[in-house]
Scaffold this motif. Structure first.
Motif, PDB file in Angstrom:
ATOM      1  N   MET A  44       0.845  -1.193   0.000  1.00 14.35           N
ATOM      2  CA  MET A  44       0.000   0.000   0.000  1.00 14.35           C
ATOM      3  C   MET A  44       0.888   1.253   0.000  1.00 14.35           C
ATOM      4  O   MET A  44       1.638   1.469   0.945  1.00 14.35           O
ATOM      5  N   ASN A  45       0.801   2.020  -1.074  1.00 13.67           N
ATOM      6  CA  ASN A  45       1.655   3.201  -1.210  1.00 13.67           C
ATOM      7  C   ASN A  45       0.866   4.453  -0.807  1.00 13.67           C
ATOM      8  O   ASN A  45       0.280   5.139  -1.647  1.00 13.67           O
ATOM      9  N   ILE A  46       0.863   4.755   0.497  1.00 15.73           N
ATOM     10  CA  ILE A  46       0.055   5.884   0.991  1.00 15.73           C
ATOM     11  C   ILE A  46       0.577   7.201   0.434  1.00 15.73           C
ATOM     12  O   ILE A  46      -0.198   8.083   0.061  1.00 15.73           O
ATOM     13  N   GLY A  47       1.913   7.306   0.308  1.00 16.17           N
ATOM     14  CA  GLY A  47       2.509   8.535  -0.206  1.00 16.17           C
ATOM     15  C   GLY A  47       2.111   8.836  -1.635  1.00 16.17           C
ATOM     16  O   GLY A  47       2.090   9.993  -2.054  1.00 16.17           O
ATOM     17  N   GLY A  48       1.802   7.790  -2.397  1.00 17.54           N
ATOM     18  CA  GLY A  48       1.449   7.984  -3.803  1.00 17.54           C
ATOM     19  C   GLY A  48      -0.033   8.210  -4.025  1.00 17.54           C
ATOM     20  O   GLY A  48      -0.472   8.339  -5.179  1.00 17.54           O
ATOM     21  N   MET A  49      -0.816   8.237  -2.953  1.00 12.93           N
ATOM     22  CA  MET A  49      -2.264   8.409  -3.119  1.00 12.93           C
ATOM     23  C   MET A  49      -2.595   9.848  -3.485  1.00 12.93           C
ATOM     24  O   MET A  49      -2.047  10.784  -2.893  1.00 12.93           O
ATOM     25  N   GLU A  50      -3.515   9.990  -4.437  1.00 12.10           N
ATOM     26  CA  GLU A  50      -3.854  11.327  -4.921  1.00 12.10           C
ATOM     27  C   GLU A  50      -4.447  12.185  -3.803  1.00 12.10           C
ATOM     28  O   GLU A  50      -4.178  13.371  -3.707  1.00 12.10           O
ATOM     29  N   TRP A  51      -5.289  11.569  -2.989  1.00 14.49           N
ATOM     30  CA  TRP A  51      -5.874  12.300  -1.860  1.00 14.49           C
ATOM     31  C   TRP A  51      -5.155  11.839  -0.592  1.00 14.49           C
ATOM     32  O   TRP A  51      -5.570  10.885   0.053  1.00 14.49           O
ATOM     33  N   GLY A  52      -4.082  12.534  -0.272  1.00 19.40           N
ATOM     34  CA  GLY A  52      -3.206  12.114   0.822  1.00 19.40           C
ATOM     35  C   GLY A  52      -3.360  12.946   2.075  1.00 19.40           C
ATOM     36  O   GLY A  52      -4.431  13.500   2.348  1.00 19.40           O
ATOM     37  N   VAL A  53      -2.253  13.068   2.798  1.00 12.20           N
ATOM     38  CA  VAL A  53      -2.296  13.602   4.157  1.00 12.20           C
ATOM     39  C   VAL A  53      -2.815  15.046   4.217  1.00 12.20           C
ATOM     40  O   VAL A  53      -3.529  15.416   5.162  1.00 12.20           O
ATOM     41  N   THR A  54      -2.514  15.862   3.194  1.00 11.35           N
ATOM     42  CA  THR A  54      -2.991  17.254   3.264  1.00 11.35           C
ATOM     43  C   THR A  54      -4.523  17.294   3.236  1.00 11.35           C
ATOM     44  O   THR A  54      -5.133  18.098   3.928  1.00 11.35           O
ATOM     45  N   LEU A  55      -5.102  16.382   2.455  1.00 10.96           N
ATOM     46  CA  LEU A  55      -6.562  16.380   2.375  1.00 10.96           C
ATOM     47  C   LEU A  55      -7.196  15.797   3.639  1.00 10.96           C
ATOM     48  O   LEU A  55      -8.258  16.248   4.071  1.00 10.96           O
ATOM     49  N   TRP A  56      -6.539  14.791   4.260  1.00  5.93           N
ATOM     50  CA  TRP A  56      -7.084  14.267   5.524  1.00  5.93           C
ATOM     51  C   TRP A  56      -7.197  15.418   6.521  1.00  5.93           C
ATOM     52  O   TRP A  56      -8.229  15.583   7.171  1.00  5.93           O
ATOM     53  N   ILE A  57      -6.089  16.192   6.630  1.00  7.36           N
ATOM     54  CA  ILE A  57      -6.062  17.253   7.654  1.00  7.36           C
ATOM     55  C   ILE A  57      -7.019  18.384   7.266  1.00  7.36           C
ATOM     56  O   ILE A  57      -7.698  18.949   8.126  1.00  7.36           O
ATOM     57  N   ASP A  58      -7.098  18.677   5.979  1.00 12.83           N
ATOM     58  CA  ASP A  58      -8.009  19.726   5.519  1.00 12.83           C
ATOM     59  C   ASP A  58      -9.457  19.384   5.898  1.00 12.83           C
ATOM     60  O   ASP A  58     -10.179  20.196   6.483  1.00 12.83           O
ATOM     61  N   LEU A  59      -9.863  18.158   5.574  1.00 12.74           N
ATOM     62  CA  LEU A  59     -11.251  17.761   5.858  1.00 12.74           C
ATOM     63  C   LEU A  59     -11.505  17.709   7.357  1.00 12.74           C
ATOM     64  O   LEU A  59     -12.602  18.037   7.832  1.00 12.74           O
ATOM     65  N   TRP A  60     -10.506  17.301   8.107  1.00 12.61           N
ATOM     66  CA  TRP A  60     -10.617  17.215   9.569  1.00 12.61           C
ATOM     67  C   TRP A  60     -10.729  18.619  10.180  1.00 12.61           C
ATOM     68  O   TRP A  60     -11.636  18.894  10.979  1.00 12.61           O
ATOM     69  N   ALA A  61      -9.831  19.513   9.774  1.00  9.46           N
ATOM     70  CA  ALA A  61      -9.813  20.866  10.357  1.00  9.46           C
ATOM     71  C   ALA A  61     -11.082  21.628   9.983  1.00  9.46           C
ATOM     72  O   ALA A  61     -11.703  22.275  10.839  1.00  9.46           O
ATOM     73  N   ALA A  62     -11.484  21.546   8.708  1.00  9.37           N
ATOM     74  CA  ALA A  62     -12.687  22.270   8.277  1.00  9.37           C
ATOM     75  C   ALA A  62     -13.927  21.712   8.975  1.00  9.37           C
ATOM     76  O   ALA A  62     -14.781  22.469   9.454  1.00  9.37           O
ATOM     77  N   GLY A  63     -14.012  20.381   9.049  1.00  7.63           N
ATOM     78  CA  GLY A  63     -15.162  19.760   9.722  1.00  7.63           C
ATOM     79  C   GLY A  63     -15.210  20.138  11.189  1.00  7.63           C
ATOM     80  O   GLY A  63     -16.274  20.435  11.742  1.00  7.63           O
ATOM     81  N   MET A  64     -14.045  20.158  11.836  1.00  9.67           N
ATOM     82  CA  MET A  64     -13.994  20.465  13.263  1.00  9.67           C
ATOM     83  C   MET A  64     -14.367  21.934  13.520  1.00  9.67           C
ATOM     84  O   MET A  64     -15.026  22.245  14.521  1.00  9.67           O
ATOM     85  N   ALA A  65     -13.958  22.820  12.606  1.00  5.99           N
ATOM     86  CA  ALA A  65     -14.346  24.232  12.741  1.00  5.99           C
ATOM     87  C   ALA A  65     -15.869  24.352  12.707  1.00  5.99           C
ATOM     88  O   ALA A  65     -16.473  25.054  13.532  1.00  5.99           O
ATOM     89  N   GLY A  66     -16.491  23.640  11.749  1.00  4.64           N
ATOM     90  CA  GLY A  66     -17.958  23.655  11.661  1.00  4.64           C
ATOM     91  C   GLY A  66     -18.592  23.043  12.888  1.00  4.64           C
ATOM     92  O   GLY A  66     -19.574  23.558  13.435  1.00  4.64           O
ATOM     93  N   GLY A  67     -18.022  21.925  13.362  1.00  4.59           N
ATOM     94  CA  GLY A  67     -18.573  21.242  14.539  1.00  4.59           C
ATOM     95  C   GLY A  67     -18.481  22.095  15.791  1.00  4.59           C
ATOM     96  O   GLY A  67     -19.422  22.139  16.595  1.00  4.59           O
ATOM     97  N   ALA A  68     -17.359  22.802  15.946  1.00  2.00           N
ATOM     98  CA  ALA A  68     -17.181  23.650  17.130  1.00  2.00           C
ATOM     99  C   ALA A  68     -18.164  24.823  17.100  1.00  2.00           C
ATOM    100  O   ALA A  68     -18.774  25.177  18.116  1.00  2.00           O
ATOM    101  N   PHE A  69     -18.343  25.417  15.908  1.00  2.00           N
ATOM    102  CA  PHE A  69     -19.277  26.537  15.761  1.00  2.00           C
ATOM    103  C   PHE A  69     -20.695  26.081  16.106  1.00  2.00           C
ATOM    104  O   PHE A  69     -21.402  26.714  16.902  1.00  2.00           O
ATOM    105  N   LEU A  70     -21.088  24.959  15.495  1.00  2.00           N
ATOM    106  CA  LEU A  70     -22.446  24.446  15.718  1.00  2.00           C
ATOM    107  C   LEU A  70     -22.674  24.142  17.198  1.00  2.00           C
ATOM    108  O   LEU A  70     -23.702  24.509  17.781  1.00  2.00           O
ATOM    109  N   THR A  71     -21.700  23.498  17.823  1.00  5.54           N
ATOM    110  CA  THR A  71     -21.821  23.137  19.240  1.00  5.54           C
ATOM    111  C   THR A  71     -21.998  24.383  20.113  1.00  5.54           C
ATOM    112  O   THR A  71     -22.922  24.458  20.937  1.00  5.54           O
ATOM    113  N   ALA A  72     -21.111  25.354  19.908  1.00  2.62           N
ATOM    114  CA  ALA A  72     -21.157  26.545  20.762  1.00  2.62           C
ATOM    115  C   ALA A  72     -22.411  27.369  20.500  1.00  2.62           C
ATOM    116  O   ALA A  72     -23.014  27.921  21.425  1.00  2.62           O
ATOM    117  N   PHE A  73     -22.831  27.430  19.237  1.00  2.06           N
ATOM    118  CA  PHE A  73     -24.047  28.168  18.888  1.00  2.06           C
ATOM    119  C   PHE A  73     -25.249  27.566  19.607  1.00  2.06           C
ATOM    120  O   PHE A  73     -26.036  28.274  20.244  1.00  2.06           O
TER     121      PHE A  73
END
Lengths: 264, 319
Positions: B1-30
């Motif tokens: 399994m070549n994780i480094g060669g995957m088109e949707w790699g680590v930058t996208l994992w963190i992007d989706l995580w950070a963006a989702g968490m920003a939305g989740g935190a806003f929704l929770t606090a609201f």
């Protein structure tokens, strides 16, 4: 007039002249590869390899069979890559071929995940998505010059033909009927109806999925996207309504209003 | 399994995580603020401010993921509702814009007291807009992945549900972590911190109510249970799909090369352990003493579990 390429694999000898012609015409670099235990080389399509021949080793009716399949963009009428592209860099030409505008593509890679045939690849040096353009790329456009695509021109056996799509559908159907009459009951014209009609069609002598690994009923990547949005939104709705209301409704436990230390 | 060669790699994992968490935190606090009659404005400010940082991280990683980063602006002169990434780009930009305007209004109302009434009204309206955008932001991260031709992602409509519930869990957990950090900073007497808080927020500091932190921890228990239910449904759907590619992805996840990360990292450490630790102390004050440490650790594990969900699902779909 809608154009197409017809690949009749019963006429293909896998000389790979098409693969080389594609590389030559588009000035693509050779790629360093390793032996995969097959004549098939390279292993997959890439930004530098827009067309390759697949070598399929299988057993049919108790006999070994060596089958060849052209692997390149199939130029779907309902092209997933074009639908998902966030900047509209992928579009259809008047002939019906799917083209990537290299001056507008941002290299996001969404098309690489959306294609049901896993065709587009990102060129990490240029930062762009790449795939077969049916020889319509800017500066390399053979069709505008009245030529056939390079792969078709070079094919020595007539396995590849280029022309009006309607005529090629008729020719493909006739060839499939012949195959059926000659002991190939599962012969099939792949691409006549799939994804609204492909602009690269295959005359297959056997089942598309079981023997050639092609998707039986490919769908546009966003076909059921409304259901997927609803799934997420309904989940968000349930989550917003239930746990927070249950836990935070007893507001008297909290200290005073906004701006007060310890309470707000 | 070549994780480094995957088109949707680590930058996208963190992007989706950070963006989702920003939305989740806003929704929770609201919602926490609304359901508690507007008593948690500081928590809401914390969610917006730290959410801006998370969203900016998401934007930066999304841009770095592009092959042609200098042409990112093509996304913002094109509106393509049929493209999930195009919609997502606009949703993320809209969310960031709303959050930044709210931040500016809070700062203005701090310095120009005469404008406080206007700023309060405007932030109230914007908070509703931000709430809707938060839901869309969390959902888009899942729909982006599932609107593909990879059967592991596309065959079930439950993938966006997994992403949403994980984003909410990560958002709640993030708020707990930063609330505890902020309260601790307030006790240190750090001059730079005090200056920062007094310049931009309230004269009285930025203390987060300990009862609110306990309530967040209780909410997290409920959300983790929902996440486990949705994950089980997702796995059952995949295993019943009959798709060889989807089944292979599932095998990798639950019994193959990714299984240790899935069972130990995500399920045991990222969900079950925090669930047990927080549920055991349901009736106590989560925000002080040893329980604060337990709450902090549990929430931290859930935050990391949110990243692991995205990483594992993206790897399994491309392997």
């Amino acid at each position: 007039m809608s154009k197409a390429i017809l690949f009749d694999l019963t006429k293909c000898t896998a000389c790979r002249g098409c693969q080389v012609a594609c590389k030559q015409w588009n000035e693509h670099k050779a790629e360093e590869t390793s032996n995969q235990g097959s004549f098939e080389n390279p292993k997959e399509l890439s930004a530098e390899t827009w067309l390759k021949m697949r070598f399929i080793e299988t057993e049919r009716n108790g006999k070994f069979d060596w089958l060849f399949l052209r692997r390149a963009c199939l130029h779907c009428e309902e092209a997933s890559c074009a639908v998902v592209c966030p900047v509209g860099a992928i579009f259809k030409t008047e002939d019906g071929f799917v083209h990537i505008d290299q001056e507008w593509c941002i290299g996001c890679g969404t098309c690489t995940q959306a294609c049901p045939f896993h065709v587009p690849h990102i060129d990490h040096h240029a930062g762009l998505a790449m795939k077969c353009s049916a020889c319509t790329s800017v500066g390399y456009n053979r069709l505008d010059a009245g030529l056939k695509p390079a792969c078709v021109s070079t094919c020595p056996t007539g396995a590849l033909t280029f022309g009006d799509r309607d005529e090629l559908v008729s020719a493909g159907r006739a060839q499939v009927d012949k195959l059926k009459a000659n002991g190939h009951p599962n012969a099939y014209l792949y691409g006549e109806n799939e994804l609204g009609g492909l602009h690269v069609m295959y005359v297959l002598d056997d089942s598309p999925s079981a023997v050639y690994g092609l998707p039986d009923d490919p769908k546009v990547a966003t076909a059921d996207v409304v259901g997927k949005w609803l799934s997420g939104l309904v989940t968000a709705g349930v989550l917003t309504a239930l746990p927070f209301w249950l836990v935070f409704k007893r507001k008297q436990e909290l200290a005073g209003g906004s701006g007060k230390k310890g309470g707000a | 399994m070549n994780i480094g060669g995957m088109e949707w790699g680590v930058t996208l994992w963190i992007d989706l995580w950070a963006a989702g968490m920003a939305g989740g935190a806003f929704l929770t606090a609201f919602l926490a603020d609304k359901f508690s009659g507007g008593r948690l404005k500081n928590l809401f400010k914390l969610a917006v401010c730290t959410g801006i940082i998370l969203a900016l991280v998401g934007v930066a990683l999304l841009l770095s993921h592009l092959g042609n980063i200098l042409w990112f602006w093509h996304m913002f002169v094109t509106v393509r509702p049929e493209s999930v990434l195009s919609l997502g780009g606009w949703i993320l930009s809209g969310w960031l814009t709303v959050a930044c305007i709210m931040l500016v209004l809070w700062i203005i109302s701090h310095y120009a007291r005469g404008l406080k009434s206007f700023a309060d009204k405007a932030t109230n309206v914007l908070s509703w807009v931000g709430f809707v955008l938060s839901i869309l932001l969390m959902t888009y991260t899942g729909v982006l992945i599932s609107a593909s031709s990879e059967p592991f992602w596309a065959i079930t409509p439950l993938l966006p549900a997994v992403f949403v519930v994980s984003a909410v869990a990560s958002g709640v957990a993030w708020l707990i972590v930063v609330s505890l950090v902020v309260n601790w900073l307030n006790t240190t007497g750090n001059r730079a911190w005090n200056w920062f808080i007094e310049q931009f927020f309230d004269d009285s500091g930025w203390q987060i109510d300990s009862v609110a932190i306990s309530k967040l921890a209780k909410s997290l228990v409920v959300v983790i249970v929902v996440e486990l239910v949705v994950l089980v449904a997702f796995i059952l759907w995949l295993s019943a799909s009959g798709s060889p590619a989807a089944t292979e992805g599932l095998r990798l996840l639950t019994g193959g090369a990714l299984s240790l990360w899935f069972w130990v990292g995500l399920i045991a450490a990222g969900l079950i352990a925090p669930l047990i630790l927080l549920a055991m102390n349901w009736k106590r004050d989560f925000s002080s003493g040893i329980l604060a440490a337990i709450t902090f650790s549990s929430a931290g594990l859930v935050v990391l579990g949110g990243l692991l969900v995205r990483a594992l699902l993206l790897i399994a779909g491309q392997a």
